[in-house]
Enzyme design. Structure first.
Site, PDB file in Angstrom:
ATOM      1  N   GLY A 125       0.773  -1.236   0.000  1.00 33.44           N
ATOM      2  CA  GLY A 125       0.000   0.000   0.000  1.00 33.44           C
ATOM      3  C   GLY A 125       0.803   1.284   0.000  1.00 33.44           C
ATOM      4  O   GLY A 125       0.240   2.365   0.178  1.00 33.44           O
ATOM      5  N   GLY A 126       2.118   1.196  -0.210  1.00 32.29           N
ATOM      6  CA  GLY A 126       2.940   2.409  -0.219  1.00 32.29           C
ATOM      7  C   GLY A 126       2.482   3.400  -1.275  1.00 32.29           C
ATOM      8  O   GLY A 126       2.223   4.582  -0.988  1.00 32.29           O
ATOM      9  N   LYS A 127       2.341   2.927  -2.510  1.00 30.27           N
ATOM     10  CA  LYS A 127       1.938   3.845  -3.598  1.00 30.27           C
ATOM     11  C   LYS A 127       0.469   4.242  -3.430  1.00 30.27           C
ATOM     12  O   LYS A 127       0.095   5.358  -3.758  1.00 30.27           O
ATOM     13  CB  LYS A 127       2.129   3.190  -4.970  1.00 30.27           C
ATOM     14  CG  LYS A 127       3.475   2.554  -5.215  1.00 30.27           C
ATOM     15  CD  LYS A 127       4.534   3.560  -5.567  1.00 30.27           C
ATOM     16  CE  LYS A 127       5.860   2.902  -5.879  1.00 30.27           C
ATOM     17  NZ  LYS A 127       6.330   1.833  -4.991  1.00 30.27           N
ATOM     18  N   CYS A 242      11.272  -1.874  -9.163  1.00 30.28           N
ATOM     19  CA  CYS A 242      12.445  -1.674  -8.306  1.00 30.28           C
ATOM     20  C   CYS A 242      13.555  -2.583  -8.826  1.00 30.28           C
ATOM     21  O   CYS A 242      14.271  -3.210  -8.052  1.00 30.28           O
ATOM     22  CB  CYS A 242      12.118  -1.901  -6.842  1.00 30.28           C
ATOM     23  SG  CYS A 242      11.328  -3.450  -6.524  1.00 30.28           S
TER      24      CYS A 242
HETATM   25  N1  SAM Z   1       2.924  -0.886  -5.056  1.00 30.65           N
HETATM   26  C1  SAM Z   1       3.270  -1.582  -3.837  1.00 30.65           C
HETATM   27  C2  SAM Z   1       3.690  -0.563  -2.800  1.00 30.65           C
HETATM   28  O1  SAM Z   1       4.121   0.532  -3.159  1.00 30.65           O
HETATM   29  O2  SAM Z   1       3.553  -0.855  -1.597  1.00 30.65           O
HETATM   30  C3  SAM Z   1       4.340  -2.626  -4.082  1.00 30.65           C
HETATM   31  C4  SAM Z   1       3.960  -3.565  -5.180  1.00 30.65           C
HETATM   32  S1  SAM Z   1       5.086  -4.874  -5.480  1.00 30.65           S
HETATM   33  C5  SAM Z   1       6.369  -4.103  -6.293  1.00 30.65           C
HETATM   34  C6  SAM Z   1       4.268  -5.748  -6.763  1.00 30.65           C
HETATM   35  C7  SAM Z   1       2.942  -6.364  -6.391  1.00 30.65           C
HETATM   36  O3  SAM Z   1       2.453  -7.068  -7.543  1.00 30.65           O
HETATM   37  C8  SAM Z   1       3.010  -7.374  -5.263  1.00 30.65           C
HETATM   38  O4  SAM Z   1       2.097  -7.033  -4.253  1.00 30.65           O
HETATM   39  C9  SAM Z   1       2.622  -8.700  -5.921  1.00 30.65           C
HETATM   40  O5  SAM Z   1       1.856  -9.514  -5.075  1.00 30.65           O
HETATM   41  C10 SAM Z   1       1.808  -8.242  -7.122  1.00 30.65           C
HETATM   42  N2  SAM Z   1       1.805  -9.239  -8.215  1.00 30.65           N
HETATM   43  C11 SAM Z   1       2.513 -10.396  -8.319  1.00 30.65           C
HETATM   44  N3  SAM Z   1       2.211 -11.033  -9.464  1.00 30.65           N
HETATM   45  C12 SAM Z   1       1.284 -10.298 -10.090  1.00 30.65           C
HETATM   46  C13 SAM Z   1       0.579 -10.438 -11.304  1.00 30.65           C
HETATM   47  N4  SAM Z   1       0.767 -11.486 -12.101  1.00 30.65           N
HETATM   48  N5  SAM Z   1      -0.308  -9.483 -11.638  1.00 30.65           N
HETATM   49  C14 SAM Z   1      -0.491  -8.421 -10.840  1.00 30.65           C
HETATM   50  N6  SAM Z   1       0.158  -8.214  -9.692  1.00 30.65           N
HETATM   51  C15 SAM Z   1       1.036  -9.149  -9.319  1.00 30.65           C
END
Ligand code: SAM
Length: 467
Positions: A125-127, A242
């Protein structure tokens, strides 16, 4: 540092804009831990309150994150568990480079407009908390996470954030094809190979491989192709990772420009920030690289696009809205100050409070998505009484006449452990427990004891007896 950086990663980064091998390796070897947080403007409205919170974290002179209006670097990492302000949703602990999303959104969107925004890969939930802080009350944020337990964590974090213009959904990206042309802004913070986090989390290093980078790149393309129909004509796509790898960054930008009617948007970025622009040779798309040896933050990549020429945006189905009765409204008004344009939505035996855009679209969203949380849950409505929900305590929507009990630090932590702090108060019945003017949750005060309604799953488990 316990794990050296993979040689194949270093080789693959040679020649990329801004990559400088020796300082890059040095900054990883030094493994400095950087802690930053971003305030919640819904709850922390004045520099004075910010100052109090930073002082409570022993960081009264915390430095600003240059590209964020509410972000600060802390000089050390405190125990956030023992800070009631953290549990009150006064701030979110977020890595500083990620806060650049604010700059990208301000540069590409008219934030005075009512906007519909999708954060597709949103947990934890950061973004999403950042996006919510930028949007006006007429706007709507759909924060989605495909992995179920992570969607629950996302819902908890957004409940704590306290805003009524947010929906949390638990859907696969392809489900958003059912909302053609719906969103003004889609943010894809894509799952990636994670090399940008190696300084902070060196235990991720052994999992890295070139094969995984290739797999991530394919998955990123799939996610983007699935969700793009949901972006409206002239809408904005913000893509971030990232990862330092070209295949997940520049290659994706060229792929987007090759396959979709998307126009890349370069941003104005002050040189002093030490963020490195990168321009793809094939399609001339600009992205921004964040290197931990150049700036105070972890590895990050971001780029923005505007969508052109959409082939029809699909018709919406009209749906009937269920309503609450006059009597129920009267009962709710003893608890809730409903802002103009907001509405109540009865859902099973509970009442939700919805912001204007969410109120208008809840039926459509409910038809198309699996929703984990919508707006702010007011509580369960019985014949004579509302049993208030924790989400209501976390929101700024309660009426001033709701009784409050202000707790000292020790009592606040006992309350957050779901204990009875044994307070001496003349307040009777339902009351908001507060710390430093900020709500922590509900309690029902009885003649000889207090029933603590802090959610069991959120309670502090750590021992506080030594504090
Ligand atoms: N945006 C979040 C934040 O700022 O806190 C961090 C997101 S993290 C980089 C990527 C997210 O994409 C994870 O929560 C992961 O569970 C999800 N994810 C994994 N595989 C996915 C998929 N096939 N389609 C969509 N989201 C996916």
């Amino acid at each position: 540092m316990s794990n050296p950086l993979p040689a194949a990663l270093i080789t693959s980064l040679e020649g990329l804009p801004g990559f400088d091998r020796a300082p890059f390796e040095q900054v990883h070897a030094a493994a400095e831990k950087i802690t930053s947080l971003r305030f919640n403007p819904l709850k922390v409205r004045t520099p004075g309150v910010q100052g109090n919170i930073l002082a409570a974290l022993s960081d009264a002179d915390a430095a600003r994150v240059p590209w964020s209006t509410t972000g600060y670097y802390l000089s050390q990492r405190p125990s956030f568990t023992f800070d009631p302000y953290f549990h009150a949703g006064a701030y979110y602990v977020q890595e500083a480079s990620s806060m650049f999303l604010e700059h990208a959104v301000r540069a590409t969107m008219d934030l005075r407009q009512p906007l519909k925004v999708l954060d597709l890969c949103a947990a934890p939930g950061g973004k999403s908390t950042l996006l919510q802080s930028l949007l006006n009350e007429q706007s709507l944020l759909v924060a989605n996470e495909v992995i179920k337990p992570r969607a629950a964590l996302l819902a908890d974090n957004l409940s704590k954030w306290g805003a009524a213009n947010v929906v949390v959904s638990n859907n696969d990206p392809r489900d958003f094809g059912r909302l053609p042309g719906y969103f003004d802004l889609v943010v894809i913070d894509a799952p990636c190979s994670g090399s940008g986090l190696f300084r902070r989390d060196p235990e991720l290093i052994p999992e890295w491989s070139l094969e995984n980078v290739a797999l991530c790149s394919q998955r990123q393309q799939r996610i983007l192709a699935d969700v793009l129909p949901a972006l409206k004509e002239d809408g904005v796509l913000i893509y971030s990772t990232c990862s330092f790898s070209r295949e997940e960054d520049e290659v994706i930008l060229d792929w987007l420009a090759d396959h979709f009617e998307l126009e890349n948007i370069p941003l104005d970025v002050p040189e002093a920030w030490q963020i490195v622009p990168t321009v793809t040779t094939k399609r001339n798309c600009t992205g921004y690289r964040f290197y931990p040896n150049r700036l105070k933050g972890e590895g990050f990549f971001i780029s923005c696009f505007r969508k052109r020429d959409m082939a029809g945006s699909g018709k919406r189905k009209e749906t009937k809205q269920p309503v609450v009765s006059v009597k129920e409204k009267e009962l709710l008004s003893q608890w809730i100050q409903l802002p103009d344009g907001y509405s109540y939505w009865p859902h099973q035996d509970e009442i939700l409070i919805l912001s204007p855009q969410l109120g208008a679209d809840i039926a459509l969203l409910q038809q198309q998505l699996y929703i984990r949380k919508a707006g702010v849950k007011a509580g369960q409505l019985g014949k004579k009484e509302l049993i208030p929900d924790h989400q209501l305590a976390m929101s700024p929507l309660t009426v001033a006449s709701v009784p409050v009990v202000d707790l000292e630090l020790k009592a606040a932590l006992q309350y957050l452990r779901k204990e009875d702090p044994g307070i001496d108060t003349s307040v009777k019945g339902w009351a908001l427990m507060r710390y430093g003017q900020m709500s922590l949750g509900w309690a029902k005060i009885l003649p000889n004891r207090m029933n603590n309604y802090y959610p069991k799953e959120l309670r502090i488990l750590k021992d506080i007896s030594g504090l």
